[in-house]
Design an enzyme around this catalytic site. Structure first.
Site, PDB file in Angstrom:
ATOM      1  N   ASP A  20     -56.766 -15.024 -35.447  1.00  0.00           N
ATOM      2  CA  ASP A  20     -55.919 -14.306 -34.684  1.00  0.00           C
ATOM      3  C   ASP A  20     -54.724 -15.178 -35.682  1.00  0.00           C
ATOM      4  O   ASP A  20     -55.163 -16.494 -34.597  1.00  0.00           O
ATOM      5  CB  ASP A  20     -55.723 -14.321 -32.923  1.00  0.00           C
ATOM      6  CG  ASP A  20     -56.626 -13.377 -32.553  1.00  0.00           C
ATOM      7  OD1 ASP A  20     -57.067 -12.415 -33.568  1.00  0.00           O
ATOM      8  OD2 ASP A  20     -56.269 -13.672 -31.130  1.00  0.00           O
ATOM      9  N   ASP A  56     -56.678  -2.183 -28.117  1.00  0.00           N
ATOM     10  CA  ASP A  56     -56.248  -3.357 -27.032  1.00  0.00           C
ATOM     11  C   ASP A  56     -56.112  -2.660 -25.531  1.00  0.00           C
ATOM     12  O   ASP A  56     -54.932  -2.316 -25.146  1.00  0.00           O
ATOM     13  CB  ASP A  56     -55.087  -4.013 -27.376  1.00  0.00           C
ATOM     14  CG  ASP A  56     -55.199  -4.575 -28.739  1.00  0.00           C
ATOM     15  OD1 ASP A  56     -56.028  -5.440 -28.608  1.00  0.00           O
ATOM     16  OD2 ASP A  56     -53.459  -4.053 -29.839  1.00  0.00           O
TER      17      ASP A  56
END
Ligand code: 1PR
Length: 527
Positions: A226, A382
């Site tokens: 990330d 998500d």
């Protein structure tokens, strides 16, 4: 000097990087004469058969290719660069191929997930110099939905098993070699194969030391990075806890390392793929945020396994009123070294639109998959659990759960979110996955906000309901805390891949340790 035929679709940067790493100078084809005059020609193909042939014919490359190949000089075709050699493809009916070989390109016939994505073996069918220094048990990276069916079986160099299929994975005819798999994405083994091709006639034809009876697709272990700007403005790998990437006390963005260095470390340790998520892409438009593209370029110079990048893939208008399409963003990512792009927030908005108005044919998923192929489009979901007390909840897909909710609820649904989990939407993850598959997505990257960064293991209930609902490959993500968690998710669900971030970044568990633990239970790729 190697001449490379880049007809403008997808990631040829990795082929160039592989050849450069092997010490070759690469010349790009600009005119048909460049093909005819080449000493050695490499033809990597991605995207769809129809699109590829259209471009080859328009530029006059089709005839030049025929002239070159029949001259008997060295030729290496990769993926569509193999398929192009045949007469036609079920992928694009009515479009003729180069017709060097008699036979067609057909869709894989298997009950397993299509596209066939990941690391699989090869069974050598005849001696070749390409097998120099090969054990024969190595795995190569595949990503395709179609395979070739040559009429003349004497050209078959290798075959590969996938479910009910034993398909042709490479052909050889004189100095022509063409593979369905991607040597430039197959780590050191792939580089060795390219080296053998370049060394050509100096090597004598041989069979590898062993030929597997049946090849198996390995379960993939993926390292995820990330990435975002730290509070000091440098691009760093960060890691959230349930998507909160700021340290609890200092509230600074956690800094777990440099993206290019970490990606290289994971490549050397045996990661089967590397994923970069530009986690602030929803607010910092990627084409104006060049460092991320630079990270990709630098990584692809040294990392020869597939790279996925996500974050900010959507239409955008900048302050000057300049319009960019999601396809423009994806194209720039591909040019910079990505093999796949992952779409998060935009996928949720697209599905909402499709559910209310039907498909437009113009969404980012449809456009990118049309140009670059389904395998190039990953949907990053998500989701967050929403507990309910009964087995139905509006039109949402509700499942019974063994992990009761705060009020003892026995059911839940998975709510999709956008903007890095900041905003919940009224779409469930199962519906999202199914609609995205129907629009042309080739893979699902399934996160879980509840499990992210917790080390509690994957949410196997979530993973199972999604992987049962779609026929494209699913990557389980979020929550890995030890090697056993990987085994659990692979044994309890049908997922093809599992991804982790925190445990790898913090060196709590390494990729070789995960693979050593899985070996004996499951097929894994070894270095
Ligand atoms: O919405 O298309 O711009 O894409 C943004 C992308 O960035 C999405 O794929 C979204 O998942 C990701 N993202 C956005 N915000 C965050 C955040 O953490 N604040 N990261 C974020 C999501 C989840 C995984 C993580 C696994 C494994 N990170 O990528 O790596 O949960 O972690 P673990 O092994 O440590 O548990 P768009």
């Amino acid at each position: 000097m190697v001449t490379l035929l880049d007809y403008g679709a997808g990631n040829v940067r990795s082929v160039v990087n592989a050849l450069t790493t092997l010490g070759e100078k690469v010349k790009f084809v600009k005119r048909p004469e460049d093909i005819i005059d080449a000493e050695k020609l490499v033809f990597p193909g991605v995207g769809s058969f129809g699109e590829m042939m259209k471009v080859l014919k328009k530029k006059g490359f089709d005839e030049a290719l025929r002239v070159y190949i029949f001259s008997g000089r060295p030729f290496f075709g990769i993926c569509l660069g193999l398929q192009a050699l045949f007469e036609e493809s079920e992928e694009s009916p009515g479009v003729s191929g180069l017709g060097i070989f008699k036979g067609v390109v057909r869709r894989l016939r298997t009950s397993l997930s299509v596209p066939h994505i990941g690391w699989n073996g090869i069974k050598a069918r005849k001696p070749s110099s390409i097998f120099s220094d090969m054990r024969g048990t190595e795995k190569f990276y595949f990503v395709h939905s179609y395979c070739v069916d040559p009429e003349d079986t004497s050209i078959v160099l290798t075959t590969t098993d996938y479910g009910e299929e034993d398909f042709v994975s490479a052909v050889e005819w004189g100095n022509l070699v063409a593979t369905q798999f991607h040597p430039e994405k197959s780590g050191q083994v792939g580089l060795r194969m390219l080296r053998n091709f370049l060394d050509g006639k100096q090597l004598s034809p041989r069979l590898p030391s062993s030929i597997p009876e049946k090849t198996k697709l390995a379960k993939r272990i993926i390292a995820c990075l990330d990435v975002r700007a730290s509070d000091r403005g440098e691009l760093v790998v960060t890691k959230g806890n349930q998507y909160d990437v700021r340290d609890r006390e200092s509230r600074e963005v956690r800094n777990l390392g440099h993206p290019v260095e970490l990606a290289h470390r994971y490549y050397e340790e045996g990661a089967d793929e590397i994923t970069f998520l530009n986690i602030t892409g929803f607010r910092d438009f990627p084409l104006l945020d060049m460092p991320m593209l630079e990270v990709l370029r630098k990584t692809s110079e040294r990392v020869f396994v597939p790279l996925t990048i996500g974050g900010g893939i959507r239409d955008y208008v900048d302050r000057q009123g300049q319009e960019y399409s999601a396809l423009d963003v994806a194209s720039e990512y591909f040019r910079s070294g990505a093999d796949k792009v992952s779409i998060g927030s935009d996928a949720v908005l697209i599905v909402e639109e499709v559910l209310s108005r039907g498909p437009s044919g113009k969404s980012s998923i449809e456009q990118i998959s049309r140009v670059y192929g389904n395998q190039a489009v990953v949907i990053s979901i998500d989701p967050r659990r929403v507990y309910v007390s009964k087995p139905t909840w509006g039109s949402h897909v509700v499942i019974p759960t063994k992990i009761p909710g705060p009020k003892g609820e026995r059911y839940c649904w998975y709510q999709c979110t956008i903007k890095g989990g900041r905003e919940g939407r009224d779409v469930d993850a199962v519906t999202l996955a199914k609609v995205c598959e129907s629009l042309g997505a080739g893979e699902i990257l399934l996160n879980s906000i509840d499990r992210d960064g917790t080390n509690r293991g994957f949410d196997t209930e979530l993973v199972k309901v999604i992987s049962d609902a779609v026929s494209i490959p699913v990557i389980a993500s979020s929550g890995a805390g030890c090697a056993r968690h990987f085994l659990e998710v692979f044994l309890e669900t049908d997922v093809e891949a599992a991804l982790a971030a925190g445990i790898f970044h913090r060196r709590e568990v390494t990729i070789p340790e995960v693979k050593a633990f899985l070996k004996g239970h499951l097929e894994v790729r070894e270095l």
